[in-house]
Design a protein around this motif. Structure first.
Motif, short mmCIF file in Angstrom:
data_model
loop_
_atom_site.label_atom_id
_atom_site.label_comp_id
_atom_site.label_asym_id
_atom_site.label_seq_id
_atom_site.Cartn_x
_atom_site.Cartn_y
_atom_site.Cartn_z
N ASP A 131 0.80 -1.22 0.00
CA ASP A 131 0.00 0.00 0.00
C ASP A 131 0.84 1.28 0.00
OD1 ASP A 131 -2.37 -1.45 0.02
OD2 ASP A 131 -2.49 -1.48 2.22
N CYS A 132 2.14 1.13 -0.07
CA CYS A 132 3.02 2.30 0.00
C CYS A 132 2.88 3.16 -1.26
CB CYS A 132 4.47 1.85 0.17
SG CYS A 132 5.65 3.22 0.30
N PRO A 133 2.64 4.45 -1.10
CA PRO A 133 2.57 5.33 -2.28
C PRO A 133 3.97 5.63 -2.80
CG PRO A 133 2.38 6.63 -0.29
CD PRO A 133 2.42 5.19 0.16
N ASP A 134 4.04 6.31 -3.94
CA ASP A 134 5.32 6.84 -4.39
C ASP A 134 5.80 7.84 -3.34
OD1 ASP A 134 5.22 5.33 -6.69
OD2 ASP A 134 4.30 6.92 -7.88
N LEU A 135 7.10 7.83 -3.08
CA LEU A 135 7.63 8.57 -1.94
C LEU A 135 8.51 9.74 -2.36
CD1 LEU A 135 8.68 5.52 0.28
CD2 LEU A 135 6.67 6.99 0.60
N ASP A 136 8.41 10.82 -1.59
CA ASP A 136 9.39 11.90 -1.70
C ASP A 136 10.67 11.51 -0.97
OD1 ASP A 136 7.94 14.29 -3.01
OD2 ASP A 136 6.52 13.58 -1.51
N VAL A 137 10.51 10.84 0.16
CA VAL A 137 11.67 10.42 0.97
C VAL A 137 11.45 8.99 1.43
CG1 VAL A 137 13.05 10.84 3.05
CG2 VAL A 137 12.04 12.77 1.81
N LEU A 138 12.45 8.15 1.25
CA LEU A 138 12.48 6.83 1.89
C LEU A 138 13.68 6.82 2.81
CD1 LEU A 138 11.58 3.92 2.32
CD2 LEU A 138 12.94 3.28 0.31
N CYS A 139 13.45 6.48 4.08
CA CYS A 139 14.50 6.46 5.09
C CYS A 139 14.64 5.06 5.66
CB CYS A 139 14.19 7.47 6.20
SG CYS A 139 15.43 7.49 7.52
N VAL A 140 15.87 4.56 5.69
CA VAL A 140 16.16 3.21 6.15
C VAL A 140 17.17 3.29 7.29
CG1 VAL A 140 17.06 0.95 5.48
CG2 VAL A 140 15.77 2.32 3.82
N GLY A 141 16.81 2.78 8.44
CA GLY A 141 17.73 2.70 9.57
C GLY A 141 18.42 1.35 9.63
N GLY A 142 19.18 1.15 10.68
CA GLY A 142 19.92 -0.11 10.83
C GLY A 142 19.53 -0.84 12.09
N GLY A 143 20.46 -1.63 12.59
CA GLY A 143 20.22 -2.46 13.77
C GLY A 143 20.63 -3.89 13.49
N PRO A 144 20.72 -4.72 14.52
CA PRO A 144 21.13 -6.12 14.34
C PRO A 144 20.25 -6.88 13.34
CG PRO A 144 21.12 -5.54 16.66
CD PRO A 144 20.51 -4.39 15.95
N GLY A 145 18.97 -6.49 13.24
CA GLY A 145 18.09 -7.15 12.28
C GLY A 145 18.51 -6.97 10.84
N GLN A 146 19.44 -6.06 10.60
CA GLN A 146 19.95 -5.85 9.23
C GLN A 146 20.55 -7.12 8.65
OE1 GLN A 146 23.78 -4.58 8.96
NE2 GLN A 146 23.69 -5.06 6.78
N VAL A 147 21.09 -7.99 9.49
CA VAL A 147 21.70 -9.22 8.98
C VAL A 147 20.66 -10.06 8.24
CG1 VAL A 147 22.81 -11.39 9.64
CG2 VAL A 147 23.50 -9.25 10.74
N ALA A 148 19.50 -10.26 8.87
CA ALA A 148 18.44 -11.05 8.23
C ALA A 148 17.87 -10.34 7.02
CB ALA A 148 17.34 -11.36 9.24
N VAL A 149 17.75 -9.02 7.10
CA VAL A 149 17.17 -8.25 6.01
C VAL A 149 17.98 -8.39 4.72
CG1 VAL A 149 16.82 -5.87 5.24
CG2 VAL A 149 15.93 -6.60 7.45
N MET A 150 19.28 -8.54 4.85
CA MET A 150 20.12 -8.65 3.66
C MET A 150 19.80 -9.92 2.86
SD MET A 150 21.97 -5.88 3.74
CE MET A 150 23.59 -5.91 2.98
N ASP A 151 19.11 -10.88 3.47
CA ASP A 151 18.68 -12.09 2.78
C ASP A 151 17.20 -12.06 2.40
OD1 ASP A 151 21.18 -13.51 2.96
OD2 ASP A 151 20.78 -13.77 5.09
N ASP A 152 16.54 -10.94 2.64
CA ASP A 152 15.11 -10.82 2.42
C ASP A 152 14.84 -10.24 1.04
OD1 ASP A 152 12.40 -10.05 2.41
OD2 ASP A 152 12.39 -9.80 4.59
#
Length: 239
Positions: free
Chosen positions: A66-87
């Motif tokens: 449901d995400c519209p077209d964005l003016d800004v997309l912001c991505v943070g980090g954290g330990p969960g980034q390890v799993a996200v890299m395989d997502d």
């Protein structure tokens, strides 16, 4: 940029994911949510609580679908980034909405996720100091600065740098006067109790932190290599 209320709503998306470091995005959220005519979307695959790396439950407001077209997309980090890299689903979402966003942005290790999605080739970028040297593997140029602006890529360093980052993005979107007023209203007047930074920390303390973080750093690097391997495997198909 002159100060003006945007004629149409600013669509701003902040990525949520399990194991995130919430301050990476909740710092900028405090700024973005107060911008004139802004709509802030807290993004995840489903509308269900996401638990941060230290146990804080967070509730998304908008699904990827449901995400519209964005003016800004912001991505943070954290330990969960390890799993996200395989997502694959999440990285595809970053390529889709991030590739078309007016500003594609990150805080802390969020820049590694953008790199894993193939969105930082040739761009200067900040990252947490423990992980910044991993940016080069993605074709990015690591920069030891608190906030880095390179064309439409804007990145903040580790965690608390997201607040500085938020005001800088606000100035780009709505003008410096709006950002200045918000900074004053939110009383952003840092007075850290300790004069300790990467630049002035004793070598022994830096060694201790690097030793304690060695497993985490290694896991992040391995996740990055897997993401790069997937990118390489996709290229013949794209051709």
């Amino acid at each position: 940029m002159s100060d003006a209320i945007p004629a149409k709503p600013l669509e701003i998306g902040l990525l949520f994911f399990p194991g995130m470091t919430q301050l990476d995005v909740t710092g900028p959220f405090e700024v973005f949510a107060r911008l004139p005519n802004a709509r802030v979307h807290l993004l995840w695959k489903r509308i269900e609580p996401v638990v941060s790396d230290v146990g804080l439950p967070l509730v998304p407001t908008t699904t990827f679908a449901d995400c519209p077209d964005l003016d800004v997309l912001c991505v943070g980090g954290g330990p969960g980034q390890v799993a996200v890299m395989d997502d694959d689903e999440l990285l595809a979402f970053l390529r889709d909405k991030g590739g078309s966003a007016r500003y594609l942005t990150s805080v802390c290790a969020g820049s590694l996720m953008l790199g894993g999605a193939g969105l930082l080739d040739g761009y200067r970028s900040a990252c947490h100091w423990l992980l910044a040297d991993q940016l080069a593997a993605f074709g990015a140029i690591p920069v030891d600065e608190r906030v880095v602006v390179d064309r439409n890529r804007i990145s903040g360093g580790g965690v608390t740098a997201g607040i500085d980052f938020g005001f800088q993005v606000a100035a780009l979107l709505c003008g410096e006067e709006v950002a200045r007023r918000l900074q004053l209203f939110l009383e952003y007047q840092p007075q850290p109790p300790f004069d300790i930074t990467v630049q002035n920390a004793p070598a022994e303390l830096l060694r201790d932190i690097r030793t304690a973080a060695a497993t985490m750093v290694r896991e992040r690097a391995e996740a990055g290599r897997r993401a790069l391997a997937k990118r390489a495997a996709r290229k013949p198909e794209a051709a």
